[in-house]
Design a protein around this motif. Structure first.
Motif, PDB file in Angstrom:
ATOM      1  N   LEU A 149       2.600   7.710  12.772  1.00  0.00           N
ATOM      2  CA  LEU A 149       1.938   8.315  11.614  1.00  0.00           C
ATOM      3  C   LEU A 149       2.572   7.766  10.349  1.00  0.00           C
ATOM      4  O   LEU A 149       3.773   7.479  10.314  1.00  0.00           O
ATOM      5  CB  LEU A 149       2.095   9.835  11.619  1.00  0.00           C
ATOM      6  N   GLY A 150       1.768   7.648   9.291  1.00  0.00           N
ATOM      7  CA  GLY A 150       2.299   7.286   7.987  1.00  0.00           C
ATOM      8  C   GLY A 150       2.857   8.537   7.319  1.00  0.00           C
ATOM      9  O   GLY A 150       2.434   9.651   7.613  1.00  0.00           O
ATOM     10  N   ASP A 151       3.802   8.361   6.419  1.00  0.00           N
ATOM     11  CA  ASP A 151       4.394   9.501   5.726  1.00  0.00           C
ATOM     12  C   ASP A 151       3.467  10.068   4.654  1.00  0.00           C
ATOM     13  O   ASP A 151       3.602  11.218   4.261  1.00  0.00           O
ATOM     14  CB  ASP A 151       5.726   9.108   5.096  1.00  0.00           C
ATOM     15  N   ASN A 152       2.529   9.272   4.165  1.00  0.00           N
ATOM     16  CA  ASN A 152       1.553   9.730   3.176  1.00  0.00           C
ATOM     17  C   ASN A 152       0.261  10.048   3.943  1.00  0.00           C
ATOM     18  O   ASN A 152      -0.700   9.275   3.938  1.00  0.00           O
ATOM     19  CB  ASN A 152       1.336   8.655   2.111  1.00  0.00           C
ATOM     20  N   ARG A 153       0.262  11.178   4.622  1.00  0.00           N
ATOM     21  CA  ARG A 153      -0.786  11.502   5.584  1.00  0.00           C
ATOM     22  C   ARG A 153      -2.214  11.448   5.049  1.00  0.00           C
ATOM     23  O   ARG A 153      -3.113  11.015   5.771  1.00  0.00           O
ATOM     24  CB  ARG A 153      -0.516  12.882   6.210  1.00  0.00           C
TER      25      ARG A 153
ATOM     26  N   LYS B  20      10.148  18.731  12.673  1.00  0.00           N
ATOM     27  CA  LYS B  20      10.623  18.880  11.297  1.00  0.00           C
ATOM     28  C   LYS B  20      10.447  17.524  10.618  1.00  0.00           C
ATOM     29  O   LYS B  20      10.965  16.512  11.093  1.00  0.00           O
ATOM     30  CB  LYS B  20      12.089  19.307  11.302  1.00  0.00           C
ATOM     31  N   GLU B  21       9.712  17.533   9.513  1.00  0.00           N
ATOM     32  CA  GLU B  21       9.412  16.275   8.831  1.00  0.00           C
ATOM     33  C   GLU B  21       9.876  16.327   7.371  1.00  0.00           C
ATOM     34  O   GLU B  21       9.082  16.387   6.452  1.00  0.00           O
ATOM     35  CB  GLU B  21       7.911  15.979   8.927  1.00  0.00           C
ATOM     36  N   ASP B  22      11.185  16.247   7.175  1.00  0.00           N
ATOM     37  CA  ASP B  22      11.786  16.297   5.829  1.00  0.00           C
ATOM     38  C   ASP B  22      11.347  15.140   4.952  1.00  0.00           C
ATOM     39  O   ASP B  22      11.453  15.212   3.744  1.00  0.00           O
ATOM     40  CB  ASP B  22      13.315  16.218   5.902  1.00  0.00           C
ATOM     41  N   TYR B  23      10.909  14.066   5.548  1.00  0.00           N
ATOM     42  CA  TYR B  23      10.546  12.853   4.819  1.00  0.00           C
ATOM     43  C   TYR B  23       9.179  12.961   4.143  1.00  0.00           C
ATOM     44  O   TYR B  23       8.832  12.123   3.337  1.00  0.00           O
ATOM     45  CB  TYR B  23      10.562  11.649   5.766  1.00  0.00           C
TER      46      TYR B  23
ATOM     47  N   GLY C  93       0.799  -1.214   0.000  1.00  0.00           N
ATOM     48  CA  GLY C  93       0.000   0.000   0.000  1.00  0.00           C
ATOM     49  C   GLY C  93       0.836   1.270   0.000  1.00  0.00           C
ATOM     50  O   GLY C  93       2.051   1.236   0.163  1.00  0.00           O
ATOM     51  N   PRO C  94       0.166   2.415  -0.153  1.00  0.00           N
ATOM     52  CA  PRO C  94       0.869   3.691  -0.324  1.00  0.00           C
ATOM     53  C   PRO C  94       1.020   4.536   0.948  1.00  0.00           C
ATOM     54  O   PRO C  94       1.438   5.683   0.869  1.00  0.00           O
ATOM     55  CB  PRO C  94      -0.041   4.416  -1.314  1.00  0.00           C
ATOM     56  N   SER C  95       0.712   4.011   2.128  1.00  0.00           N
ATOM     57  CA  SER C  95       0.655   4.857   3.324  1.00  0.00           C
ATOM     58  C   SER C  95       1.990   5.436   3.770  1.00  0.00           C
ATOM     59  O   SER C  95       2.024   6.372   4.556  1.00  0.00           O
ATOM     60  CB  SER C  95       0.028   4.101   4.497  1.00  0.00           C
ATOM     61  N   MET C  96       3.104   4.908   3.267  1.00  0.00           N
ATOM     62  CA  MET C  96       4.417   5.430   3.670  1.00  0.00           C
ATOM     63  C   MET C  96       5.155   6.134   2.532  1.00  0.00           C
ATOM     64  O   MET C  96       6.346   6.406   2.636  1.00  0.00           O
ATOM     65  CB  MET C  96       5.280   4.308   4.239  1.00  0.00           C
ATOM     66  N   MET C  97       4.442   6.443   1.443  1.00  0.00           N
ATOM     67  CA  MET C  97       5.087   7.174   0.346  1.00  0.00           C
ATOM     68  C   MET C  97       5.390   8.595   0.826  1.00  0.00           C
ATOM     69  O   MET C  97       4.627   9.132   1.601  1.00  0.00           O
ATOM     70  CB  MET C  97       4.178   7.202  -0.882  1.00  0.00           C
ATOM     71  N   PRO C  98       6.449   9.203   0.426  1.00  0.00           N
ATOM     72  CA  PRO C  98       7.440   8.777  -0.560  1.00  0.00           C
ATOM     73  C   PRO C  98       8.563   7.904   0.000  1.00  0.00           C
ATOM     74  O   PRO C  98       9.402   7.438  -0.752  1.00  0.00           O
ATOM     75  CB  PRO C  98       8.010  10.098  -1.055  1.00  0.00           C
ATOM     76  N   THR C  99       8.607   7.662   1.313  1.00  0.00           N
ATOM     77  CA  THR C  99       9.697   6.883   1.901  1.00  0.00           C
ATOM     78  C   THR C  99       9.700   5.451   1.377  1.00  0.00           C
ATOM     79  O   THR C  99      10.744   4.932   0.982  1.00  0.00           O
ATOM     80  CB  THR C  99       9.588   6.874   3.436  1.00  0.00           C
ATOM     81  N   PHE C 100       8.538   4.803   1.382  1.00  0.00           N
ATOM     82  CA  PHE C 100       8.397   3.445   0.860  1.00  0.00           C
ATOM     83  C   PHE C 100       7.243   3.407  -0.116  1.00  0.00           C
ATOM     84  O   PHE C 100       6.217   4.041   0.112  1.00  0.00           O
ATOM     85  CB  PHE C 100       8.110   2.434   1.977  1.00  0.00           C
TER      86      PHE C 100
END
Length: 184
Positions: free
Chosen positions: A146-150, A114-117, A44-51
């Motif tokens: 939290l997932g990176d793809n909020r 700070k959330e550069d990811y 799934g896409p919940s951690m994009m763009p990291t994964f």
């Protein structure tokens, strides 16, 4: 005739020794996979763009026993839903931290993190569990993730805190795709 019997006995002994070694090797591999290191696929896409969907990752499990999970690390955990899926999310808050979401940003203990990811211009909104402009103190034995793809992530904003007991592993390496191999 006595020599043939001795040779077949030796062959039987060799087979028995190889079988014992194989069983021992499998037992060591299972113990290693259960308690030390495991492979997993991102679904799934919940951690994009990291994964991205279908990335292959490796997780270590020793930090689960030492409770040395840190803010910012990426963890996998059992969701507790009907299928008991394994989720992958980023640790935002540890036990005792006060989490707040306001104006599209995440605050930990009163300071915007700070959330550069995150993708550019990501706006973090509240959810069913943690609404915007509401403070939440993470209880002992839990973490806030939290997932990176909020916009698409089902995370602590919706499901609440995650128990340290439900953790599956801490992500340390992306192995596939080969062009995106990375240590975390």
């Amino acid at each position: 005739m006595g020599k043939e019997k001795q040779e077949s006995k030796t062959l039987g002994q060799n087979i028995k020794e190889y079988a014992i070694l194989l069983v021992i090797a499998l037992a060591i591999a299972m113990i290693f996979r259960t308690f030390v290191f495991a492979r997993a696929n991102v679904d799934g896409p919940s951690m994009m763009p990291t994964f991205k969907d279908k990335d292959v990752i490796f997780v270590e499990k020793l930090s689960l026993y030492t409770h040395s999970i840190k803010r910012g690390e990426i963890v996998t955990f059992y969701s507790g839903d009907a299928e008991n899926n394994i989720y992958i999310k980023r640790v935002i808050g540890l036990a005792g931290d006060v989490i707040e979401i306001k104006d599209g940003k995440v605050y930990v203990n009163g300071t915007a993190i700070k959330e550069d990811y995150l993708a550019a211009n990501t706006y973090t909104q509240g959810g069913d569990f943690l609404a915007e402009n509401t403070k939440y103190k993470v209880p002992a034995g839990d973490i806030f993730v939290l997932g990176d793809n909020r916009p698409v992530s089902k995370d602590s904003r919706y499901i609440g805190p995650v128990s340290l007991k439900s953790l599956y592993g801490h992500v340390i390496f992306r192995a596939y795709p080969f062009s995106s191999m990375k240590k975390f």
